[in-house]
Design a protein around this motif. Structure first.
Motif, short mmCIF file in Angstrom:
data_model
loop_
_atom_site.label_atom_id
_atom_site.label_comp_id
_atom_site.label_asym_id
_atom_site.label_seq_id
_atom_site.Cartn_x
_atom_site.Cartn_y
_atom_site.Cartn_z
N PRO A 1 -5.14 16.50 2.99
CA PRO A 1 -5.76 16.18 1.69
C PRO A 1 -6.70 14.98 1.82
O PRO A 1 -6.25 13.84 1.94
CB PRO A 1 -4.55 15.87 0.80
CG PRO A 1 -3.50 15.41 1.74
CD PRO A 1 -3.72 16.12 3.05
N VAL A 2 -7.98 15.22 1.81
CA VAL A 2 -8.96 14.16 2.01
C VAL A 2 -8.92 13.11 0.90
O VAL A 2 -8.91 11.91 1.19
CB VAL A 2 -10.38 14.76 2.16
CG1 VAL A 2 -11.43 13.66 2.25
CG2 VAL A 2 -10.44 15.64 3.40
N PRO A 3 -8.89 13.51 -0.41
CA PRO A 3 -8.82 12.47 -1.44
C PRO A 3 -7.58 11.59 -1.32
O PRO A 3 -7.65 10.37 -1.51
CB PRO A 3 -8.80 13.28 -2.75
CG PRO A 3 -9.44 14.58 -2.41
CD PRO A 3 -9.03 14.85 -1.00
N GLY A 4 -6.44 12.18 -0.98
CA GLY A 4 -5.23 11.38 -0.81
C GLY A 4 -5.33 10.42 0.36
O GLY A 4 -4.88 9.27 0.28
N LEU A 5 -5.94 10.89 1.45
CA LEU A 5 -6.13 10.04 2.62
C LEU A 5 -7.03 8.85 2.29
O LEU A 5 -6.73 7.70 2.64
CB LEU A 5 -6.73 10.86 3.76
CG LEU A 5 -7.09 10.12 5.05
CD1 LEU A 5 -5.86 9.51 5.69
CD2 LEU A 5 -7.80 11.05 6.02
N LEU A 6 -8.13 9.12 1.59
CA LEU A 6 -9.07 8.05 1.25
C LEU A 6 -8.48 7.10 0.22
O LEU A 6 -8.70 5.88 0.28
CB LEU A 6 -10.38 8.65 0.74
CG LEU A 6 -11.16 9.50 1.75
CD1 LEU A 6 -12.42 10.07 1.11
CD2 LEU A 6 -11.52 8.68 2.98
N ALA A 7 -7.75 7.65 -0.76
CA ALA A 7 -7.11 6.79 -1.76
C ALA A 7 -6.07 5.88 -1.12
O ALA A 7 -5.96 4.70 -1.46
CB ALA A 7 -6.47 7.65 -2.86
N GLY A 8 -5.32 6.45 -0.17
CA GLY A 8 -4.36 5.62 0.55
C GLY A 8 -5.04 4.54 1.37
O GLY A 8 -4.55 3.40 1.45
N ALA A 9 -6.19 4.87 1.95
CA ALA A 9 -6.94 3.88 2.73
C ALA A 9 -7.40 2.73 1.85
O ALA A 9 -7.30 1.56 2.21
CB ALA A 9 -8.13 4.55 3.40
N LEU A 10 -7.91 3.06 0.66
CA LEU A 10 -8.36 2.01 -0.26
C LEU A 10 -7.19 1.15 -0.70
O LEU A 10 -7.30 -0.09 -0.74
CB LEU A 10 -9.06 2.63 -1.47
CG LEU A 10 -9.54 1.64 -2.53
CD1 LEU A 10 -10.58 0.69 -1.94
CD2 LEU A 10 -10.12 2.38 -3.73
N GLY A 11 -6.07 1.80 -1.04
CA GLY A 11 -4.91 1.03 -1.48
C GLY A 11 -4.42 0.07 -0.42
O GLY A 11 -4.07 -1.09 -0.73
N LEU A 12 -4.38 0.51 0.83
CA LEU A 12 -3.93 -0.36 1.91
C LEU A 12 -4.96 -1.43 2.27
O LEU A 12 -4.62 -2.47 2.83
CB LEU A 12 -3.61 0.48 3.15
CG LEU A 12 -2.40 1.42 3.01
CD1 LEU A 12 -2.33 2.38 4.19
CD2 LEU A 12 -1.11 0.61 2.92
N ALA A 13 -6.24 -1.16 1.94
CA ALA A 13 -7.30 -2.12 2.28
C ALA A 13 -7.46 -3.21 1.24
O ALA A 13 -8.07 -4.24 1.53
CB ALA A 13 -8.63 -1.38 2.45
N VAL A 14 -6.91 -3.02 0.03
CA VAL A 14 -7.14 -3.99 -1.06
C VAL A 14 -6.68 -5.40 -0.66
O VAL A 14 -7.46 -6.36 -0.79
CB VAL A 14 -6.47 -3.52 -2.36
CG1 VAL A 14 -6.49 -4.64 -3.40
CG2 VAL A 14 -7.19 -2.30 -2.91
N PRO A 15 -5.44 -5.61 -0.18
CA PRO A 15 -5.08 -6.98 0.20
C PRO A 15 -5.90 -7.50 1.38
O PRO A 15 -6.17 -8.70 1.46
CB PRO A 15 -3.59 -6.86 0.57
CG PRO A 15 -3.37 -5.42 0.88
CD PRO A 15 -4.30 -4.67 -0.01
N LEU A 16 -6.31 -6.60 2.27
CA LEU A 16 -7.17 -7.02 3.38
C LEU A 16 -8.52 -7.50 2.88
O LEU A 16 -9.09 -8.47 3.40
CB LEU A 16 -7.36 -5.87 4.37
CG LEU A 16 -6.10 -5.23 4.96
CD1 LEU A 16 -6.49 -4.13 5.95
CD2 LEU A 16 -5.25 -6.27 5.65
N ILE A 17 -9.05 -6.83 1.86
CA ILE A 17 -10.35 -7.23 1.31
C ILE A 17 -10.24 -8.58 0.63
O ILE A 17 -11.10 -9.47 0.81
CB ILE A 17 -10.87 -6.15 0.35
CG1 ILE A 17 -11.19 -4.87 1.13
CG2 ILE A 17 -12.10 -6.65 -0.41
CD1 ILE A 17 -11.54 -3.69 0.25
N TYR A 18 -9.19 -8.78 -0.17
CA TYR A 18 -8.98 -10.10 -0.78
C TYR A 18 -8.85 -11.18 0.30
O TYR A 18 -9.43 -12.26 0.19
CB TYR A 18 -7.73 -10.08 -1.65
CG TYR A 18 -7.93 -9.53 -3.05
CD1 TYR A 18 -8.65 -10.25 -4.00
CD2 TYR A 18 -7.38 -8.31 -3.42
CE1 TYR A 18 -8.84 -9.75 -5.29
CE2 TYR A 18 -7.56 -7.81 -4.71
CZ TYR A 18 -8.28 -8.53 -5.63
OH TYR A 18 -8.46 -8.04 -6.90
N GLY A 19 -8.08 -10.87 1.35
CA GLY A 19 -7.93 -11.84 2.43
C GLY A 19 -9.23 -12.08 3.17
O GLY A 19 -9.53 -13.22 3.57
#
Length: 425
Positions: free
Chosen positions: A122-140
């Motif tokens: 599931p491409v949308p699920g994969l990308l949504a998971g990537a964004l969710g995991l990247a959020v704290p990395l982006i803030y950092g």
């Protein structure tokens, strides 16, 4: 009158061109490894990429790719891009960023096709998971960019994220308000940054040492409070509320990108604003000019009337508040109780994103998204039963981090006064 002819070759010094072969060498190594992988463990069948979920207003057909023909085409493209990178380095002394991005995209398609053979991804699920995991990395990463642009190396991003996660869980549980938890997390992140700024700026202590000590201190303190206080009072102190997802009308119905970017929580929408605001302020405002001047040449900035150390101090505090807000993703962002060391090295990956992004807010955000995608890929392939060993999947995010920082970044220069304390003469 005698005329003397002077050749410009005798006057102007010859310019030395410094070429960095890191990028083509890294791409060549990765291409060889990819080729060994697909030929040592060939897989038959087809891979299905699901481009829409059942809740999407617009349904896209599945994309079905034959495994071996697709991965062989990807291998050829990777080899051609590697050769192009070597040619550009030889002729222009550098390999452009777009080439690396294209290489990564082709490699991802090839690897996913091979790893998910016989399954539906599931491409949308994969990308949504990537964004969710990247959020704290982006803030950092935003925290690191601001700190290093102003001349302070912030190794303590990990501690600031962890402090934010802890405070958000406790305050959010006590008040029942996610917003209160987010505000408290910003305060705790700023307090950790205050200690860093006080020792690094006021007392001229080595910034890296202070950052490492703060990480250990915050980790030990939160672990102690978790064991002695939160565990025995979980219902009263460690049951944080969860932020609701807020779909944006019309935008959330766009195929693929709608569910990924526009069906998110308030934290993600704030992140969008923060990335643009930091980029705009850093390169389009007087504040950003002063910040960059202090990080590049503090003596010159002091000469024109900029207060160097106060500028560094307040910007480090603001950056710490951003990191604290990023830490809330681990608790109230997902409605998860606080646990020991739950940031799991996210602060150090954020530092890698800063270097990979060449101290630019937008590029650092893209780097954080890449690392988030690697983590999401690990989870997705585990769910669909990929033959890739689980030990390799656990290493994948960190292998990507090492690969891009050590091999793909190319020539990169930090701010000239980064990590250098300023003592006014």
């Amino acid at each position: 009158m005698t005329t003397i002819a002077v050749s410009t070759d005798d006057v102007l010094p010859e310019t030395t061109v410094i070429r960095s072969w890191k990028t083509p060498i890294a791409l060549a190594v990765f291409t060889v490894l990819f080729g060994i992988l697909i030929f040592a463990a060939p897989r038959a069948g087809e891979t299905t990429f699901r481009l829409s979920s059942s809740t999407d207003a617009i349904q896209l057909p599945d994309l079905v790719l034959p495994v071996m023909p697709t991965v062989i085409v990807c291998l050829v493209l990777l080899a051609l891009l590697t050769a192009l990178s070597a040619f550009l380095v030889r002729s222009r002394a550098h390999s452009p960023l777009w080439l690396v991005v294209l290489y990564v995209l082709v490699a991802i398609v090839g690897f996913l096709t091979w790893a998910a053979s016989g399954a539906a991804l599931p491409v949308p699920g994969l990308l949504a998971g990537a964004l969710g995991l990247a959020v704290p990395l982006i803030y950092g990463a935003l925290t690191g960019v601001i700190g290093e642009r102003v001349g302070i190396v912030n190794i303590a991003i990990e501690g600031q994220l962890l402090a934010g996660a802890f405070t958000a869980a406790v305050v959010g549980t006590i008040t029942g308000s996610p917003i209160a938890g987010m505000l408290a997390a910003m305060v705790s992140g700023a307090l950790v940054a205050f200690v860093l700024a006080a020792f690094a700026i006021k007392y001229v202590v080595d910034q890296v040492i202070v950052g490492v000590v703060l990480n250990v201190l915050v980790t030990g303190l939160t672990s102690f409070l978790y064991s002695q206080v939160l565990q025995s009072n979980a219902a009263e102190l460690n049951a944080p509320p969860r932020l609701d997802r807020i779909p944006i009308p019309l935008l959330s119905d766009i195929p693929i990108i709608g569910p990924v970017f526009f069906r998110q929580t308030l934290l993600v929408y704030i992140m969008y604003i923060a990335v643009f605001a930091v980029w705009f302020a850093m390169f389009r405002t007087r504040w950003g000019l002063r910040l960059r001047a202090v990080g590049e040449h503090p003596q010159a900035a002091d000469t024109v009337g900029i207060k160097v150390n106060p500028t560094r101090f307040w910007n480090v505090l603001m950056a710490g508040a951003i990191a604290g807000l990023g830490g809330t993703v681990f608790t109230i962002g997902n409605g998860i109780a606080f646990n020991k060391e739950m940031t799991a090295g996210a602060g150090f990956i954020a530092l890698a994103a800063v270097i990979f992004g060449q101290w630019d807010p937008i590029k650092a955000t893209l780097a954080a998204l890449l690392f988030g995608f690697a983590s999401s890929l690990q989870n997705s392939l585990s769910v669909i039963g990929s033959p890739v060993p689980s030990e390799f999947m656990l290493m994948l995010p960190y292998l990507v981090t090492i690969f891009v920082v050590a091999g793909v970044v190319g020539k990169s220069r930090a701010p000239a006064a980064d990590g250098v304390a300023y003592v006014k003469a």
